[in-house]
Design an enzyme around this catalytic site. Structure first.
Site, PDB file in Angstrom:
ATOM      1  N   SER A 223     -22.169  22.483  22.013  1.00  0.00           N
ATOM      2  CA  SER A 223     -22.927  23.688  21.679  1.00  0.00           C
ATOM      3  C   SER A 223     -22.608  24.112  20.255  1.00  0.00           C
ATOM      4  O   SER A 223     -21.443  24.107  19.836  1.00  0.00           O
ATOM      5  CB  SER A 223     -22.572  24.822  22.648  1.00  0.00           C
ATOM      6  OG  SER A 223     -22.952  24.483  23.963  1.00  0.00           O
ATOM      7  N   CYS A 225     -21.590  25.800  16.978  1.00  0.00           N
ATOM      8  CA  CYS A 225     -20.582  26.808  16.652  1.00  0.00           C
ATOM      9  C   CYS A 225     -20.505  26.885  15.140  1.00  0.00           C
ATOM     10  O   CYS A 225     -19.779  26.110  14.506  1.00  0.00           O
ATOM     11  CB  CYS A 225     -19.229  26.431  17.262  1.00  0.00           C
ATOM     12  SG  CYS A 225     -17.911  27.603  16.852  1.00  0.00           S
ATOM     13  N   GLN A 241     -13.203  19.356  18.286  1.00  0.00           N
ATOM     14  CA  GLN A 241     -13.866  18.615  19.361  1.00  0.00           C
ATOM     15  C   GLN A 241     -15.059  17.822  18.836  1.00  0.00           C
ATOM     16  O   GLN A 241     -15.276  16.676  19.227  1.00  0.00           O
ATOM     17  CB  GLN A 241     -14.332  19.580  20.463  1.00  0.00           C
ATOM     18  CG  GLN A 241     -13.220  20.073  21.364  1.00  0.00           C
ATOM     19  CD  GLN A 241     -13.769  20.832  22.560  1.00  0.00           C
ATOM     20  OE1 GLN A 241     -14.783  21.508  22.485  1.00  0.00           O
ATOM     21  NE2 GLN A 241     -13.084  20.727  23.686  1.00  0.00           N
ATOM     22  N   GLU A 263     -25.445  28.894  20.429  1.00  0.00           N
ATOM     23  CA  GLU A 263     -24.303  29.536  19.771  1.00  0.00           C
ATOM     24  C   GLU A 263     -23.671  30.613  20.656  1.00  0.00           C
ATOM     25  O   GLU A 263     -24.356  31.333  21.370  1.00  0.00           O
ATOM     26  CB  GLU A 263     -24.781  30.168  18.457  1.00  0.00           C
ATOM     27  CG  GLU A 263     -23.709  30.849  17.638  1.00  0.00           C
ATOM     28  CD  GLU A 263     -22.829  29.893  16.863  1.00  0.00           C
ATOM     29  OE1 GLU A 263     -21.591  30.035  16.932  1.00  0.00           O
ATOM     30  OE2 GLU A 263     -23.377  29.026  16.162  1.00  0.00           O
ATOM     31  N   ARG A 265     -21.756  30.417  23.372  1.00  0.00           N
ATOM     32  CA  ARG A 265     -21.971  30.193  24.807  1.00  0.00           C
ATOM     33  C   ARG A 265     -23.308  30.792  25.251  1.00  0.00           C
ATOM     34  O   ARG A 265     -23.444  31.348  26.334  1.00  0.00           O
ATOM     35  CB  ARG A 265     -20.809  30.740  25.647  1.00  0.00           C
ATOM     36  CG  ARG A 265     -19.455  30.094  25.326  1.00  0.00           C
ATOM     37  CD  ARG A 265     -18.447  30.240  26.461  1.00  0.00           C
ATOM     38  NE  ARG A 265     -18.130  31.609  26.778  1.00  0.00           N
ATOM     39  CZ  ARG A 265     -17.178  32.334  26.189  1.00  0.00           C
ATOM     40  NH1 ARG A 265     -16.437  31.777  25.219  1.00  0.00           N
ATOM     41  NH2 ARG A 265     -16.948  33.574  26.548  1.00  0.00           N
ATOM     42  N   ASP A 297     -20.667  32.666  30.616  1.00  0.00           N
ATOM     43  CA  ASP A 297     -21.338  31.573  29.912  1.00  0.00           C
ATOM     44  C   ASP A 297     -22.829  31.657  30.203  1.00  0.00           C
ATOM     45  O   ASP A 297     -23.240  31.581  31.362  1.00  0.00           O
ATOM     46  CB  ASP A 297     -20.766  30.223  30.394  1.00  0.00           C
ATOM     47  CG  ASP A 297     -21.116  29.065  29.484  1.00  0.00           C
ATOM     48  OD1 ASP A 297     -22.178  29.122  28.840  1.00  0.00           O
ATOM     49  OD2 ASP A 297     -20.332  28.092  29.427  1.00  0.00           O
ATOM     50  N   ARG A 299     -25.147  29.594  28.778  1.00  0.00           N
ATOM     51  CA  ARG A 299     -25.809  28.367  28.331  1.00  0.00           C
ATOM     52  C   ARG A 299     -26.579  27.671  29.449  1.00  0.00           C
ATOM     53  O   ARG A 299     -26.293  27.860  30.626  1.00  0.00           O
ATOM     54  CB  ARG A 299     -24.773  27.399  27.749  1.00  0.00           C
ATOM     55  CG  ARG A 299     -24.194  27.837  26.421  1.00  0.00           C
ATOM     56  CD  ARG A 299     -23.071  26.919  25.973  1.00  0.00           C
ATOM     57  NE  ARG A 299     -21.888  27.034  26.820  1.00  0.00           N
ATOM     58  CZ  ARG A 299     -20.748  26.385  26.601  1.00  0.00           C
ATOM     59  NH1 ARG A 299     -20.653  25.564  25.564  1.00  0.00           N
ATOM     60  NH2 ARG A 299     -19.714  26.556  27.415  1.00  0.00           N
ATOM     61  N   THR A 320     -15.918  15.966  28.102  1.00  0.00           N
ATOM     62  CA  THR A 320     -15.907  17.408  28.360  1.00  0.00           C
ATOM     63  C   THR A 320     -14.640  17.808  29.088  1.00  0.00           C
ATOM     64  O   THR A 320     -14.007  16.994  29.775  1.00  0.00           O
ATOM     65  CB  THR A 320     -17.133  17.830  29.192  1.00  0.00           C
ATOM     66  OG1 THR A 320     -17.153  19.250  29.314  1.00  0.00           O
ATOM     67  CG2 THR A 320     -17.104  17.211  30.581  1.00  0.00           C
ATOM     68  N   LYS A 325     -20.423  21.613  33.150  1.00  0.00           N
ATOM     69  CA  LYS A 325     -21.336  20.696  32.463  1.00  0.00           C
ATOM     70  C   LYS A 325     -21.665  19.507  33.352  1.00  0.00           C
ATOM     71  O   LYS A 325     -22.815  19.065  33.422  1.00  0.00           O
ATOM     72  CB  LYS A 325     -20.720  20.210  31.142  1.00  0.00           C
ATOM     73  CG  LYS A 325     -20.694  21.235  30.030  1.00  0.00           C
ATOM     74  CD  LYS A 325     -20.205  20.591  28.736  1.00  0.00           C
ATOM     75  CE  LYS A 325     -20.163  21.604  27.588  1.00  0.00           C
ATOM     76  NZ  LYS A 325     -19.700  20.980  26.324  1.00  0.00           N
TER      77      LYS A 325
END
Length: 365
Positions: A223, A225, A241, A263, A265, A297, A299, A320, A325
């Site tokens: 995602s 950032c 990451q 952005e 979450r 979250d 997302r 992950t 996810k």
């Protein structure tokens, strides 16, 4: 002819209206409401909504902070005092001043009637990456239909029964273009650009090497950032990451990194910065989201599954630390044959943040 906008296109128009501080009308048969995002409401339009008898819809998370009754379960309909002004509205919607002015009540919540249009209105302001607080004025007592009211004032009008399912569904990004792109961490690659059908954010897939479509591909759902990926923020582990995932794909010679513009979450950069400000007051990352009125979250990882399917992949080795996810990918039809841990970037300034993700969000760290 097909010149009339679809519901998806009307929702995109409404999203832009709300971000600019323009009201939108929701129609439900013969009834309807006018809605106005609290964050972008001008004093003049606040007054107009008060004249229509508006209430303020907030999420149950925000209501908990404000000690308001959420009779509708997931939201509260706060009665707007006659003397309410822009300062009152900002204080209700934005928790920045909660500690300085904790006594905002007593707040009275409506409990009669349906809240389904208020719920849709909150979904819409969240989709617009605005604070989840919205003025909702019933048009039931008006001599006009929702359509005629909207036409008189030049407002976008949406049929709620059609808009709700479209808004709740996962976005299905469509491929736009792809081109070769060599990168420092992974070597040769190809960047694929996908555009959301609702006119929202574009998302990207960086394909390292020539990944086989017949075997599980090493994949990362990353995602966006801005603070971590671009500025090198030390408050999170996003930047490390991102680079570690690309390096491992380069080492293995193949992989797909999905860069999803979700952005903060899923709450947007402005609200993420509001959350950071609350963290400076002593709240952790989850508590900050809740005080803003959001869930832990927000997302939608299913859109990543849609992109992978469009590229011809049906199974992944997913890089992950987040079990959610994996669950969302499999629910969306992409098999996850292996979880590849990605534990990098811990430091003095993000250790508490990572501990909170593990303790409250279930991350495997």
């Amino acid at each position: 002819m097909t010149l009339m906008p679809t519901m998806t296109e009307l929702l995109a128009r409404a999203r832009a209206d709300l971000r600019m501080g323009v009201p939108v009308v929701l129609s439900d048969g013969g009834d309807g409401v006018a809605i106005l995002a609290a964050e972008t409401a001008t004093p003049g339009r606040l007054g107009d909504m008060q004249a229509l008898g508006a209430v303020l819809a907030i999420t149950a998370r925000r209501a908990e902070t404000l000690k308001a009754r959420a009779y509708d379960g997931d939201l509260a309909r706060i009665l707007v005092p006659k003397e309410a002004d822009a300062r009152w509205l900002k204080g209700m919607a934005d928790p920045a001043g909660d500690l300085a002015t904790p006594m905002k009540g007593p707040l009275m919540s409506a409990r009669e009637g349906s809240a389904h249009l208020h719920r849709l209105a909150l979904m819409m302001v969240k989709d617009a990456h605005l604070l989840p607080a919205v003025l909702v004025a019933s048009l039931a007592g008006s001599s006009q239909t929702p359509q005629s009211f909207a036409a008189m004032h030049g407002l976008t009008v949406l049929e709620a029964t059609l808009a709700g399912p479209v808004l709740a569904a996962s976005t299905r990004p469509l491929p736009v273009v792809a081109a070769r792109l060599p990168v420092a961490e992974a070597g040769a690659g190809r960047l694929h650009v996908f555009r959301a059908e609702d006119g929202g954010e574009e998302h990207y897939a960086f394909e390292v090497g020539a990944a086989s479509r017949d075997a599980p591909v090493l994949a990362r759902l990353h995602s966006a950032c801005f603070t971590g990926d671009v500025l090198g923020s030390l408050k999170c582990d996003c930047g490390p990451q991102l680079h570690a995932a690309l390096r491992q794909m380069g080492t293995e010679g193949a992989g797909v990194l999905l860069y999803l513009n979700q952005e903060g979450r899923g709450i947007g950069l402005a609200n993420k910065m509001r959350a950071y400000s609350l963290q400076d007051q002593g709240f952790d990352t989850v508590e900050a989201n809740h005080r803003l009125g959001f869930e832990d979250d927000e997302r939608d990882f299913a859109l990543g599954a849609h992109i992978l399917a469009k590229m011809g992949f049906s199974a992944v080795r997913l890089m992950t630390n987040n079990p959610k996810k994996i669950a969302m990918m499999e629910k969306a039809g992409i098999a996850v044959t292996e979880r590849v841990p990605l534990i990098v970037g811990e430091g003095d300034l993000n250790r508490a943040y990572l501990a909170t993700k593990a303790a409250k969000s279930g991350h495997l760290l």
